[in-house]
Design an enzyme around this catalytic site. Structure first.
Site, PDB file in Angstrom:
ATOM      1  N   HIS A  61       0.869  -1.181   0.000  1.00 52.00           N
ATOM      2  CA  HIS A  61       0.000   0.000   0.000  1.00 52.00           C
ATOM      3  C   HIS A  61       0.904   1.229   0.000  1.00 52.00           C
ATOM      4  CE1 HIS A  61      -2.824   2.959   1.718  1.00 52.00           C
ATOM      5  NE2 HIS A  61      -3.813   2.131   1.403  1.00 52.00           N
ATOM      6  N   ASP A  79       3.190  -4.690   8.010  1.00 54.52           N
ATOM      7  CA  ASP A  79       1.925  -3.967   7.912  1.00 54.52           C
ATOM      8  C   ASP A  79       0.799  -5.000   7.972  1.00 54.52           C
ATOM      9  OD1 ASP A  79      -0.386  -2.713   7.107  1.00 54.52           O
ATOM     10  OD2 ASP A  79       0.452  -1.832   5.280  1.00 54.52           O
ATOM     11  N   GLN A  86      -4.352  -5.426   6.554  1.00 57.38           N
ATOM     12  CA  GLN A  86      -5.264  -6.303   5.823  1.00 57.38           C
ATOM     13  C   GLN A  86      -5.294  -7.719   6.373  1.00 57.38           C
ATOM     14  OE1 GLN A  86      -7.393  -5.350   3.509  1.00 57.38           O
ATOM     15  NE2 GLN A  86      -6.658  -3.244   3.652  1.00 57.38           N
ATOM     16  N   LYS A 102     -10.414  -1.898  10.391  1.00 54.38           N
ATOM     17  CA  LYS A 102     -10.449  -3.143   9.610  1.00 54.38           C
ATOM     18  C   LYS A 102     -10.943  -4.303  10.467  1.00 54.38           C
ATOM     19  CE  LYS A 102      -7.752  -1.110   6.359  1.00 54.38           C
ATOM     20  NZ  LYS A 102      -8.076  -0.858   4.957  1.00 54.38           N
ATOM     21  N   CYS A 121      -4.668   2.252  -3.763  1.00 48.98           N
ATOM     22  CA  CYS A 121      -3.457   2.772  -3.120  1.00 48.98           C
ATOM     23  C   CYS A 121      -2.308   1.768  -3.247  1.00 48.98           C
ATOM     24  CB  CYS A 121      -3.709   3.109  -1.651  1.00 48.98           C
ATOM     25  SG  CYS A 121      -4.817   4.503  -1.422  1.00 48.98           S
TER      26      CYS A 121
END
Length: 404
Positions: A121, A198, A201, A224, A362
């Site tokens: 991202h 990261d 997600q 999320k 993104c």
């Protein structure tokens, strides 16, 4: 087992209609929806104990502080951090990444190398580019393969004694690819490099154990995870958090202040300047409780059913191509149909009550790799159903017929 009807009753927004059609919400990779219990936690804070936290001697402040720090402990236990003070509450994943990038500006030298993956991202690309501009460090990229996985052979060739930091998402937001982060972390550590993962997600689908992963930094966003927007977390190993300088100056992050010298507070307050999103942090803890009550094994199993069903049904549409076909992926399907622009499909699907995301998500380097302007992305959650997938398929066929 997932009782999807019972779960759907927990989410008020799923009763909405869009353009006279029942809402089919397949934009979960952008943000999940919020269960009533989390909404109630937010209302309860503002209705009953709205006050600033830490250092307040009055009852409301003490109640708010206790609830906020209880939420930190819930997040610590969920991610299995060794200490609660290794959990820094932030405004979200992007903020968490920028705090680490800012800190490393004082630790990197010209010619040092940092590595990022091609599946990132923008929020896990741009801060590191800015860091390289400040320090003279060199940014290298793990290339991707046609199926949407990372070229791990190339990664092993990139890591060397000059490597100081490696950054990778746990799951690609654009394709759903689950990256082999255990291998990425272990390899980086052989060369003494730190690793930031990261998890924005991944965390809706996977319950990460930061100690088992032996990761140096792990970041995530509450929105999320069925929580509110504007709050997230940065996990950092104690030794790394103590090495990094504060991100911002202000209240809360200090020990003593005089005009001659300021000394900084210990962890976690060193990285939490100013009044935080108090109700957001508390509601983050409530959302963690809710998802753990559903059960992450149950979530993963059910969402995998949705992924397989959706993939099978979508591929029956002539000219449809799915991007990201590796077997290791979460419930995200990114696709195009022939030469039809994804935006046009998205607009018609919305008119028919189906919410999907269109564009480059993104993650523009991924779209450049495939030489496409973007994709239609349908991302599923544990409150979605196969019947909703059927509705999307019917709507998509209608859109394709209109646009062909």
């Amino acid at each position: 087992m997932i009782n999807v009807d019972k779960i759907r009753a927990d989410f008020p927004i799923l009763k909405r209609e869009i353009n006279g059609k029942p809402l089919v919400y397949f934009d979960n990779a952008a943000t999940s929806q919020t269960p009533q219990v989390v909404i109630d936690a937010i209302v309860d804070y503002y209705s009953n104990y709205n006050a600033n936290i830490h250092r307040g001697v009055h009852t409301l402040s003490q109640e708010a502080t206790d609830k906020y720090e209880e939420a930190r402990i819930k997040i610590q236990h969920h991610f299995n951090a060794k200490h609660a003070y290794e959990i820094i509450l932030t405004s979200g994943t992007t903020d968490s990444i920028n705090r680490v990038a800012s800190g490393f500006a004082s630790l990197l030298n010209k010619g040092d190398e940092i590595i990022v993956s091609a599946l990132e991202h923008h929020s896990n690309i741009v801060p590191w580019q800015m860091l390289c501009e400040k320090t003279g460090a060199i940014l290298k990229v793990i290339p991707m393969l046609e199926d949407g996985s990372l070229d791990m052979k190339a990664y092993h060739n990139l890591v060397n004694e000059k490597t100081k930091l490696v950054f990778c998402n746990h799951v690609s937001n654009a394709l759903g690819t689950v990256n082999p982060i255990e291998e990425i972390i272990e390899t980086a550590h052989k060369f003494g490099a730190a690793v930031l993962i990261d998890g924005a997600q991944a965390t809706p689908h996977i319950k990460p154990d930061v100690q088992a992963l032996n990761v140096d930094f792990y970041v995530a966003s509450a929105h999320k995870l069925c929580g509110p927007t504007g709050v997230g977390m940065l996990y950092g190993k104690q030794e790394w958090l103590e090495k990094l300088p504060p991100y911002q100056g202000g209240g809360e992050m200090i020990d003593t202040v005089t005009f001659e010298k300021t000394t900084y507070a210990g962890l976690p307050h060193k990285f939490e300047a100013g009044t935080p999103n108090i109700c957001g942090g508390i509601a983050f803890g409530t959302a963690i409780d809710y998802m753990n009550a559903v059960g992450f094994d149950n979530i993963a199993s059910y969402e995998d059913e949705l992924l397989k069903y959706g993939t099978k049904e979508l591929l029956k549409i002539e000219g449809l191509k799915i991007y990201g076909t590796t077997s290791e992926k979460t419930a995200v399907i990114s696709f195009n149909v022939g030469e039809i622009h994804p935006y046009d499909i998205g607009v018609i699907l919305d008119k028919l009550g189906v919410a999907v995301r269109t564009g480059h998500h993104c993650a523009q380097p991924i779209m450049d790799f495939y030489k496409i302007p973007g994709t239609v992305r349908a991302s599923f959650s544990f409150y979605n159903t196969k019947e909703e997938i059927d509705i999307m398929i019917t709507a998509l066929k209608r859109a394709v017929a209109m646009l062909s």
